[in-house]
Design a protein around this motif. Structure first.
Motif, mmCIF file in Angstrom:
data_model
loop_
_atom_site.group_PDB
_atom_site.id
_atom_site.type_symbol
_atom_site.label_atom_id
_atom_site.label_comp_id
_atom_site.label_asym_id
_atom_site.label_seq_id
_atom_site.Cartn_x
_atom_site.Cartn_y
_atom_site.Cartn_z
ATOM 1 N N SER A 210 0.810 -1.221 0.000
ATOM 2 C CA SER A 210 0.000 0.000 0.000
ATOM 3 C C SER A 210 0.841 1.268 0.000
ATOM 4 N N LEU A 211 2.147 1.122 -0.172
ATOM 5 C CA LEU A 211 3.025 2.300 -0.164
ATOM 6 C C LEU A 211 3.021 2.936 -1.551
ATOM 7 N N ARG A 212 2.693 4.210 -1.626
ATOM 8 C CA ARG A 212 2.537 4.870 -2.923
ATOM 9 C C ARG A 212 3.379 6.133 -3.094
ATOM 10 N N CYS A 213 3.994 6.643 -2.031
ATOM 11 C CA CYS A 213 4.769 7.880 -2.175
ATOM 12 C C CYS A 213 6.234 7.555 -2.466
ATOM 13 N N PRO A 214 6.979 8.481 -3.061
ATOM 14 C CA PRO A 214 8.401 8.252 -3.337
ATOM 15 C C PRO A 214 9.180 7.958 -2.058
ATOM 16 N N VAL A 215 10.161 7.085 -2.169
ATOM 17 C CA VAL A 215 10.965 6.660 -1.021
ATOM 18 C C VAL A 215 12.445 6.844 -1.335
ATOM 19 N N GLN A 216 13.169 7.337 -0.350
ATOM 20 C CA GLN A 216 14.629 7.385 -0.426
ATOM 21 C C GLN A 216 15.177 6.621 0.778
ATOM 22 N N TYR A 217 16.014 5.621 0.503
ATOM 23 C CA TYR A 217 16.545 4.780 1.577
ATOM 24 C C TYR A 217 18.063 4.934 1.633
ATOM 25 N N HIS A 218 18.577 5.195 2.840
ATOM 26 C CA HIS A 218 20.018 5.323 3.064
ATOM 27 C C HIS A 218 20.484 4.101 3.855
ATOM 28 N N ARG A 219 21.356 3.334 3.242
ATOM 29 C CA ARG A 219 21.778 2.044 3.813
ATOM 30 C C ARG A 219 23.236 2.087 4.248
ATOM 31 N N ALA A 220 23.484 1.553 5.448
ATOM 32 C CA ALA A 220 24.853 1.388 5.911
ATOM 33 C C ALA A 220 25.477 0.167 5.241
ATOM 34 N N ASP A 221 26.754 0.265 4.947
ATOM 35 C CA ASP A 221 27.447 -0.832 4.265
ATOM 36 C C ASP A 221 27.533 -2.075 5.150
ATOM 37 N N HIS A 222 27.810 -1.866 6.425
ATOM 38 C CA HIS A 222 27.915 -2.971 7.382
ATOM 39 C C HIS A 222 26.836 -2.772 8.445
ATOM 40 N N ASP A 223 25.690 -3.380 8.216
ATOM 41 C CA ASP A 223 24.535 -3.162 9.086
ATOM 42 C C ASP A 223 24.154 -4.469 9.777
ATOM 43 N N ASP A 224 24.249 -4.475 11.106
ATOM 44 C CA ASP A 224 23.930 -5.682 11.856
ATOM 45 C C ASP A 224 22.459 -5.748 12.245
ATOM 46 N N ARG A 225 21.659 -4.778 11.828
ATOM 47 C CA ARG A 225 20.238 -4.746 12.178
ATOM 48 C C ARG A 225 19.329 -4.889 10.961
ATOM 49 N N VAL A 226 19.801 -4.499 9.807
ATOM 50 C CA VAL A 226 18.980 -4.534 8.591
ATOM 51 C C VAL A 226 19.727 -5.323 7.523
ATOM 52 N N SER A 227 19.085 -6.317 6.944
ATOM 53 C CA SER A 227 19.743 -7.137 5.934
ATOM 54 C C SER A 227 19.666 -6.482 4.559
ATOM 55 N N LEU A 228 20.632 -6.805 3.726
ATOM 56 C CA LEU A 228 20.629 -6.327 2.344
ATOM 57 C C LEU A 228 19.390 -6.832 1.614
ATOM 58 N N GLN A 229 18.970 -8.047 1.917
ATOM 59 C CA GLN A 229 17.792 -8.624 1.257
ATOM 60 C C GLN A 229 16.539 -7.781 1.516
ATOM 61 N N GLU A 230 16.390 -7.260 2.743
ATOM 62 C CA GLU A 230 15.239 -6.412 3.055
ATOM 63 C C GLU A 230 15.208 -5.181 2.143
ATOM 64 N N VAL A 231 16.349 -4.550 2.017
ATOM 65 C CA VAL A 231 16.426 -3.322 1.228
ATOM 66 C C VAL A 231 16.202 -3.619 -0.250
ATOM 67 N N GLU A 232 16.767 -4.715 -0.729
ATOM 68 C CA GLU A 232 16.560 -5.098 -2.129
ATOM 69 C C GLU A 232 15.093 -5.418 -2.389
ATOM 70 N N THR A 233 14.425 -6.035 -1.425
ATOM 71 C CA THR A 233 12.999 -6.336 -1.568
ATOM 72 C C THR A 233 12.190 -5.050 -1.624
ATOM 73 N N LEU A 234 12.558 -4.086 -0.799
ATOM 74 C CA LEU A 234 11.895 -2.779 -0.820
ATOM 75 C C LEU A 234 11.984 -2.150 -2.208
ATOM 76 N N ALA A 235 13.183 -2.090 -2.754
ATOM 77 C CA ALA A 235 13.373 -1.471 -4.063
ATOM 78 C C ALA A 235 12.637 -2.230 -5.155
ATOM 79 N N ALA A 236 12.711 -3.561 -5.118
ATOM 80 C CA ALA A 236 12.062 -4.369 -6.154
ATOM 81 C C ALA A 236 10.541 -4.250 -6.084
ATOM 82 N N LYS A 237 10.003 -4.280 -4.879
ATOM 83 C CA LYS A 237 8.553 -4.190 -4.705
ATOM 84 C C LYS A 237 8.024 -2.849 -5.195
#
Length: 277
Positions: A184-211
């Motif tokens: 249900s997300l419809r507005c533009p999104v900008q995501y800033h990702r840390a290179d070495h993140d022990d709390r957020v996986s790369l897969q989560e962020v990639e899923t966000l962008a792909a979705k």
């Protein structure tokens, strides 16, 4: 990426600690005008706390709701409100711990305990109230509002963007992605990702962008080499990265200028008759 030049000097910026009701209607100025006791009467429901900064110049101005990290509404986020106001925004840093005592801490274990107490549905109600509070101010451009969140607040900003169709944009710094709510997300999104993140996986962020790509929603993802989770927060020098923070801030302002400050044909808020909050 360098940040755009500021539009207002610090002396032109007003600030205040604010409270607004959640779950009830905003107080009507006409009621205050005819009832001399109105300011002293207790409002039913919870009062959400926040810190606000805004240009004390002729407006109206677009607004940004700032959602703090798990540490609480610290001085860092109050200063961030001033920085946004200097660029022509009304900035409201919402205390997401208003319902549980407004805690602030520098201890990671305590911070995680505070975060665990947040009730997501009630927080979404409080953030909707924050947006209505801003829409209620005559110096704010109605429905020209974005959410800017960090860590815990970034995840909640994405949740809020998925639940409130009138939001004009969402900026998330290293927050967990609410995968179940992206449809249900419809507005533009900008995501800033840390290179070495022990709390957020790369897969989560990639899923966000792909979705969002499938949904034809604008989504930018920026990764900052060598950085850790929390790299933007200068009050934590062990993980703060000045160069990455400066680049991320420049991109944040550019995003706000494009989707919130300026009119954008692809992002139109719903009319009042169709609003869900």
């Amino acid at each position: 990426m360098n940040a755009p030049a500021v539009k207002f000097e610090r002396k032109d910026i007003g600030s205040a600690n604010v409270k607004f009701p959640s779950g009830t209607a905003m107080p009507d100025p006409m009621d205050v005008g005819v009832d001399p006791y109105a300011p002293t009467k207790r409002t039913q429901g919870i009062k959400v706390k926040g810190f606000q900064a805004w240009p004390q110049k002729p407006g109206p101005f677009p607004a940004v709701i700032i959602l703090h990290e798990r540490w609480g509404l610290t001085q860092h986020f109050q200063e961030l409100a001033f920085r946004l106001a200097a660029h022509g925004y009304v900035a409201l840093a919402v205390d997401q711990y208003s319902r549980t005592g407004s805690g602030v801490t520098s201890d990671a274990t305590h911070a995680d305990q505070l975060m665990a107490k947040v009730n997501l549905p009630l927080l979404m109600q409080d953030l909707a109230a924050a947006a209505e509070y801003l829409n209620y101010q005559d110096y704010v451009k109605k429905h020209r509002i974005a959410a800017l969140g960090f860590d815990m607040g970034a995840s909640f900003a994405l949740n809020f963007a998925a639940s409130r169709r009138q939001l004009r944009g969402c900026i998330a710094f290293y927050g967990k992605v609410p995968l179940d709510g992206l449809g249900s997300l419809r507005c533009p999104v900008q995501y800033h990702r840390a290179d070495h993140d022990d709390r957020v996986s790369l897969q989560e962020v990639e899923t966000l962008a792909a979705k969002l790509l499938v949904q034809k929603v604008q989504c930018e993802v920026h990764t900052y080499p060598g950085t850790q989770h929390g790299f933007f927060n200068s009050s934590h020098p062990d993980i703060y990265d000045a160069a990455a923070a400066e680049a991320a801030w420049g991109r944040t302002l550019a995003f706000l200028d494009e989707y919130i400050l300026a009119d954008h044909a692809g992002v139109r808020p719903l009319p009042d008759s169709q609003r869900t909050f």
